[in-house]
Design a protein around this motif. Sequence first.
Motif, PDB file in Angstrom:
ATOM      1  N   GLY A 302       0.808  -1.215   0.000  1.00 28.75           N
ATOM      2  CA  GLY A 302       0.000   0.000   0.000  1.00 28.75           C
ATOM      3  C   GLY A 302       0.839   1.261   0.000  1.00 28.75           C
ATOM      4  N   GLU A 303       1.907   1.279   0.801  1.00 23.19           N
ATOM      5  CA  GLU A 303       2.771   2.460   0.842  1.00 23.19           C
ATOM      6  C   GLU A 303       3.531   2.640  -0.469  1.00 23.19           C
ATOM      7  OE1 GLU A 303       2.680   4.776   2.877  1.00 23.19           O
ATOM      8  OE2 GLU A 303       1.667   3.930   4.626  1.00 23.19           O
ATOM      9  N   LEU A 304       3.938   1.542  -1.103  1.00 19.02           N
ATOM     10  CA  LEU A 304       4.565   1.654  -2.419  1.00 19.02           C
ATOM     11  C   LEU A 304       3.589   2.238  -3.440  1.00 19.02           C
ATOM     12  CD1 LEU A 304       6.665  -1.609  -2.857  1.00 19.02           C
ATOM     13  CD2 LEU A 304       7.518   0.733  -3.051  1.00 19.02           C
ATOM     14  N   ALA A 305       2.348   1.779  -3.390  1.00 20.72           N
ATOM     15  CA  ALA A 305       1.350   2.308  -4.320  1.00 20.72           C
ATOM     16  C   ALA A 305       1.077   3.785  -4.046  1.00 20.72           C
ATOM     17  CB  ALA A 305       0.061   1.495  -4.213  1.00 20.72           C
ATOM     18  N   ALA A 306       0.965   4.142  -2.758  1.00 18.65           N
ATOM     19  CA  ALA A 306       0.721   5.540  -2.395  1.00 18.65           C
ATOM     20  C   ALA A 306       1.871   6.440  -2.840  1.00 18.65           C
ATOM     21  CB  ALA A 306       0.520   5.654  -0.890  1.00 18.65           C
ATOM     22  N   ALA A 307       3.094   5.880  -2.903  1.00 18.07           N
ATOM     23  CA  ALA A 307       4.266   6.632  -3.349  1.00 18.07           C
ATOM     24  C   ALA A 307       4.482   6.518  -4.849  1.00 18.07           C
ATOM     25  CB  ALA A 307       5.509   6.140  -2.605  1.00 18.07           C
ATOM     26  N   HIS A 308       3.486   5.961  -5.560  1.00 19.04           N
ATOM     27  CA  HIS A 308       3.557   5.796  -7.015  1.00 19.04           C
ATOM     28  C   HIS A 308       4.791   5.003  -7.441  1.00 19.04           C
ATOM     29  CE1 HIS A 308       0.233   8.602  -7.251  1.00 19.04           C
ATOM     30  NE2 HIS A 308       0.918   9.449  -6.511  1.00 19.04           N
ATOM     31  N   GLY A 309       5.137   4.006  -6.625  1.00 19.66           N
ATOM     32  CA  GLY A 309       6.247   3.126  -6.971  1.00 19.66           C
ATOM     33  C   GLY A 309       7.612   3.627  -6.563  1.00 19.66           C
ATOM     34  N   ASP A 310       7.705   4.793  -5.939  1.00 16.49           N
ATOM     35  CA  ASP A 310       8.999   5.316  -5.478  1.00 16.49           C
ATOM     36  C   ASP A 310       9.422   4.522  -4.241  1.00 16.49           C
ATOM     37  OD1 ASP A 310      11.157   6.706  -4.392  1.00 16.49           O
ATOM     38  OD2 ASP A 310      10.371   8.675  -4.935  1.00 16.49           O
ATOM     39  N   HIS A 311      10.359   3.598  -4.421  1.00 14.57           N
ATOM     40  CA  HIS A 311      10.718   2.704  -3.319  1.00 14.57           C
ATOM     41  C   HIS A 311      11.358   3.447  -2.161  1.00 14.57           C
ATOM     42  CE1 HIS A 311      14.497   2.970  -5.600  1.00 14.57           C
ATOM     43  NE2 HIS A 311      15.103   2.671  -4.464  1.00 14.57           N
ATOM     44  N   ARG A 312      12.034   4.547  -2.425  1.00 15.39           N
ATOM     45  CA  ARG A 312      12.682   5.293  -1.335  1.00 15.39           C
ATOM     46  C   ARG A 312      11.645   5.837  -0.362  1.00 15.39           C
ATOM     47  NH1 ARG A 312      15.763   8.941  -5.610  1.00 15.39           N
ATOM     48  NH2 ARG A 312      13.631   8.691  -6.408  1.00 15.39           N
ATOM     49  N   VAL A 313      10.534   6.332  -0.895  1.00 10.16           N
ATOM     50  CA  VAL A 313       9.452   6.842  -0.052  1.00 10.16           C
ATOM     51  C   VAL A 313       8.623   5.697   0.514  1.00 10.16           C
ATOM     52  CG1 VAL A 313       7.364   8.261   0.000  1.00 10.16           C
ATOM     53  CG2 VAL A 313       9.357   9.009  -1.331  1.00 10.16           C
TER      54      VAL A 313
END
Length: 379
Positions: A302-313
């Motif tokens: 979910g957090e990866l999706a919320a960050a639009h795939g930005d793994h750092r965020v």
Amino acid sequence: MKNMTVLISGASIAGPSVAYWLNRYGARVTVVEKAPTLRSGGQAVDFKGPVHRTVLERMGILDEVISRQTGGMDQTVVDTNGKPLTVIPGEFTGGDIEIRRGHLSQLLYEKTVGDCEYVFGDSIASLTETATGVHVTFEEGAPRTFDLVVGADGIHSNVRRLAFGPESEFVDYLGYYYALSDAGLQADPMMYNEPGRMLALAGPKAGSFFVFAAEQLSFDRYDAEQQKKIVIDRYQGAGWRVPEVIAQLPHADEFYLDSLSRVNMKTYHKGRVVLLGDAAYGNTLGGFGTGLAFVGAYVLAGELAAAHGDHRVGFQQYDDAFRTYTKVHRKASAGPFLAPRTKFGMWARNLLFQTGWMLRMMLRMTDKFATSIDLKDYR
């Protein structure tokens, strides 16, 4: 996250769970598993409280899990003559919903196999991070490059070793070992203790379930015969029905021995690699492993999706959200509870189940730990 490629190591519980969510958010998922097939059998696992139930509902599998549940069983603690000493209620050992690990694993596999690639009988040999991905070599298959790698491969995680360092730096031995075997006896669910060792029959874990205190042992994790001999030697001279059980161990088809250990990680991610479930916050027999893996998979994806795939965020948000939720695993140790080292410890443990208010307080504490996270609705 459309077309993002993700490699997940481990096809037990955590791996297929995060595979489901990552695929749902658009990623192309590959799951690699060292075992040649999906592992069946295994001990019972459980879910506790509304947080676990909510994740199961959002995955669309709550009804199926309930339909396959085993139901918590009361277990009678007996002395060497088989005389009942106390009863451990099923609600304590089985949570709200109890299901066999193998049944849960099969259900998750069925839920994801149509959309995700599964590779059995192979393992990651090396991980090399580049500016655009992770170059992965395998023990058997051809090298490939992925955007992200998830280590969901248990307390002895291969991904953690390759990306973070040796197991000895992150896994603490807790002074006990446990063994599971299908070699049991015809019996109602019973548990027998002597100082520093325990045997349970027909309980939620397996046909026979052993826990014993020991110095740290060295053995081949893939040599079942060597492991059986360790247990047989450790239970020599024990009373009750122990001699009958260990006499059957050499003929057991299913057998597993491992340490009670706790994983301690300062962070669950490094570059494009992230850890999930027991690989990140495992505590053997701690009672929260399956729930942590399920909620962790939901939050990580979910957090990866919320960050639009930005793994750092996304990875950092997952790390921040889970640091408090996993605090229970950093303190608990099941060994002294299941196999107290003294007769006084055995008496005190039994007293807990004879004292209603103490038991209710302990159940409330486990419910609190299972619900101590604000669950976002990433949908």
